[in-house]
Design a protein around this motif. Structure first.
Motif, PDB file in Angstrom:
ATOM      1  N   ARG A  68     -14.602 -59.624  68.362  1.00 27.24           N
ATOM      2  CA  ARG A  68     -15.139 -60.763  67.386  1.00 27.24           C
ATOM      3  C   ARG A  68     -14.795 -60.354  66.209  1.00 27.24           C
ATOM      4  NH1 ARG A  68     -18.215 -64.699  69.722  1.00 27.24           N
ATOM      5  NH2 ARG A  68     -19.347 -65.155  67.944  1.00 27.24           N
ATOM      6  N   ILE A  69     -14.103 -61.299  65.564  1.00 28.49           N
ATOM      7  CA  ILE A  69     -13.529 -61.215  64.142  1.00 28.49           C
ATOM      8  C   ILE A  69     -14.088 -62.199  63.224  1.00 28.49           C
ATOM      9  CG2 ILE A  69     -11.473 -61.415  62.850  1.00 28.49           C
ATOM     10  CD1 ILE A  69      -9.677 -60.512  65.254  1.00 28.49           C
ATOM     11  N   TYR A  70     -14.621 -61.551  62.326  1.00 29.63           N
ATOM     12  CA  TYR A  70     -15.452 -62.397  61.100  1.00 29.63           C
ATOM     13  C   TYR A  70     -14.878 -62.666  59.993  1.00 29.63           C
ATOM     14  CZ  TYR A  70     -19.718 -61.668  64.035  1.00 29.63           C
ATOM     15  OH  TYR A  70     -20.537 -61.865  65.138  1.00 29.63           O
ATOM     16  N   LYS A  71     -14.974 -64.058  59.546  1.00 28.66           N
ATOM     17  CA  LYS A  71     -14.358 -64.631  58.300  1.00 28.66           C
ATOM     18  C   LYS A  71     -15.426 -65.232  57.741  1.00 28.66           C
ATOM     19  CE  LYS A  71     -11.887 -68.452  60.375  1.00 28.66           C
ATOM     20  NZ  LYS A  71     -10.502 -68.983  60.565  1.00 28.66           N
ATOM     21  N   LEU A  72     -15.027 -65.585  56.273  1.00 26.75           N
ATOM     22  CA  LEU A  72     -15.887 -66.388  55.541  1.00 26.75           C
ATOM     23  C   LEU A  72     -15.478 -67.871  55.595  1.00 26.75           C
ATOM     24  CD1 LEU A  72     -15.781 -64.680  51.844  1.00 26.75           C
ATOM     25  CD2 LEU A  72     -17.634 -64.527  53.601  1.00 26.75           C
ATOM     26  N   ARG A  73     -16.423 -68.725  55.664  1.00 24.84           N
ATOM     27  CA  ARG A  73     -16.451 -70.069  55.862  1.00 24.84           C
ATOM     28  C   ARG A  73     -16.397 -70.653  54.198  1.00 24.84           C
ATOM     29  NH1 ARG A  73     -20.083 -73.037  57.534  1.00 24.84           N
ATOM     30  NH2 ARG A  73     -18.712 -74.695  58.063  1.00 24.84           N
ATOM     31  N   PRO A  74     -15.495 -71.471  54.029  1.00 25.05           N
ATOM     32  CA  PRO A  74     -15.528 -71.720  52.343  1.00 25.05           C
ATOM     33  C   PRO A  74     -16.503 -72.740  52.045  1.00 25.05           C
ATOM     34  CG  PRO A  74     -13.652 -72.800  53.670  1.00 25.05           C
ATOM     35  CD  PRO A  74     -14.240 -71.685  54.708  1.00 25.05           C
ATOM     36  N   GLN A  75     -16.819 -73.725  52.817  1.00 25.14           N
ATOM     37  CA  GLN A  75     -17.722 -74.690  52.497  1.00 25.14           C
ATOM     38  C   GLN A  75     -19.255 -74.245  51.703  1.00 25.14           C
ATOM     39  OE1 GLN A  75     -16.850 -78.212  52.566  1.00 25.14           O
ATOM     40  NE2 GLN A  75     -18.822 -78.325  51.208  1.00 25.14           N
ATOM     41  N   PRO A  76     -19.952 -73.176  52.413  1.00 20.67           N
ATOM     42  CA  PRO A  76     -20.958 -72.950  51.729  1.00 20.67           C
ATOM     43  C   PRO A  76     -20.802 -72.633  50.203  1.00 20.67           C
ATOM     44  CG  PRO A  76     -21.018 -72.154  53.850  1.00 20.67           C
ATOM     45  CD  PRO A  76     -19.757 -72.388  53.435  1.00 20.67           C
ATOM     46  N   PHE A  77     -19.540 -71.705  49.870  1.00 23.76           N
ATOM     47  CA  PHE A  77     -19.295 -71.268  48.695  1.00 23.76           C
ATOM     48  C   PHE A  77     -19.025 -72.536  47.576  1.00 23.76           C
ATOM     49  CE2 PHE A  77     -18.852 -67.850  51.650  1.00 23.76           C
ATOM     50  CZ  PHE A  77     -19.699 -66.753  50.900  1.00 23.76           C
ATOM     51  N   GLN A  78     -18.450 -73.381  48.307  1.00 28.98           N
ATOM     52  CA  GLN A  78     -17.998 -74.733  47.566  1.00 28.98           C
ATOM     53  C   GLN A  78     -19.345 -75.226  47.221  1.00 28.98           C
ATOM     54  OE1 GLN A  78     -15.369 -76.368  50.208  1.00 28.98           O
ATOM     55  NE2 GLN A  78     -13.515 -75.143  49.579  1.00 28.98           N
ATOM     56  N   ASP A  79     -20.049 -75.426  47.987  1.00 25.04           N
ATOM     57  CA  ASP A  79     -21.587 -76.177  47.685  1.00 25.04           C
ATOM     58  C   ASP A  79     -22.085 -75.336  46.594  1.00 25.04           C
ATOM     59  OD1 ASP A  79     -20.757 -78.047  49.717  1.00 25.04           O
ATOM     60  OD2 ASP A  79     -22.394 -77.149  51.310  1.00 25.04           O
ATOM     61  N   LEU A  80     -22.044 -74.232  46.893  1.00 25.66           N
ATOM     62  CA  LEU A  80     -22.849 -73.348  45.614  1.00 25.66           C
ATOM     63  C   LEU A  80     -22.086 -73.222  44.237  1.00 25.66           C
ATOM     64  CD1 LEU A  80     -24.905 -71.116  45.316  1.00 25.66           C
ATOM     65  CD2 LEU A  80     -23.445 -69.382  45.911  1.00 25.66           C
ATOM     66  N   GLU A  81     -20.922 -73.408  44.401  1.00 20.05           N
ATOM     67  CA  GLU A  81     -20.191 -73.585  43.026  1.00 20.05           C
ATOM     68  C   GLU A  81     -20.364 -74.562  42.421  1.00 20.05           C
ATOM     69  OE1 GLU A  81     -15.546 -73.240  41.529  1.00 20.05           O
ATOM     70  OE2 GLU A  81     -15.768 -73.904  43.300  1.00 20.05           O
ATOM     71  N   GLY A  82     -20.563 -76.096  43.438  1.00 19.66           N
ATOM     72  CA  GLY A  82     -20.844 -77.373  42.802  1.00 19.66           C
ATOM     73  C   GLY A  82     -22.275 -77.394  42.205  1.00 19.66           C
TER      74      GLY A  82
END
Length: 114
Positions: A68-82
């Motif tokens: 299983r290869i794990y990667k970051l999902r952008p949406q939570p970080f975009q929400d946090l940035e907003g």
């Protein structure tokens, strides 16, 4: 809805090892074994942290053969940035008003002397 995501994001990132995992994944996808090795954690411990990060929506796993290869999902970080930007705008507005007020005081002082 956004508040719930922010809360889940902050709770997940509050644990130092999960923060370190996110920082590692910032450079690209990794397997559980690679993450465990780089952070010198046991694989079960790493899997537990990844499960929490996955439940909070910060990471996603992709199956590749038997790994299983794990990667970051952008949406939570975009929400946090907003969310953080809303506070930044608030403080910029307050500082702008303070600048205006200080300028008024300075002008008033000049007029009193003049």
């Amino acid at each position: 809805m956004m508040g719930i995501n922010i809360t889940a994001t902050l709770q997940a990132l509050a644990e130092p090892n999960r923060q370190r995992i996110v920082e590692l994944l910032r450079d690209g996808p990794l397997t559980v074994g690679e993450i465990a090795e780089r952070l010198q954690l046991l694989q079960p411990q790493t899997s537990k942290h990844l499960r929490i990060l996955s439940q909070s929506g910060l990471v996603e796993a992709e199956a590749a053969a038997n790994r299983r290869i794990y990667k970051l999902r952008p949406q939570p970080f975009q929400d946090l940035e907003g969310w953080l930007n809303s506070f930044q705008r608030l403080w910029h507005d307050r500082f702008d008003r303070l600048d205006d007020y200080l300028q008024e005081l300075k002008d008033s002082e000049k007029n009193d002397k003049g």
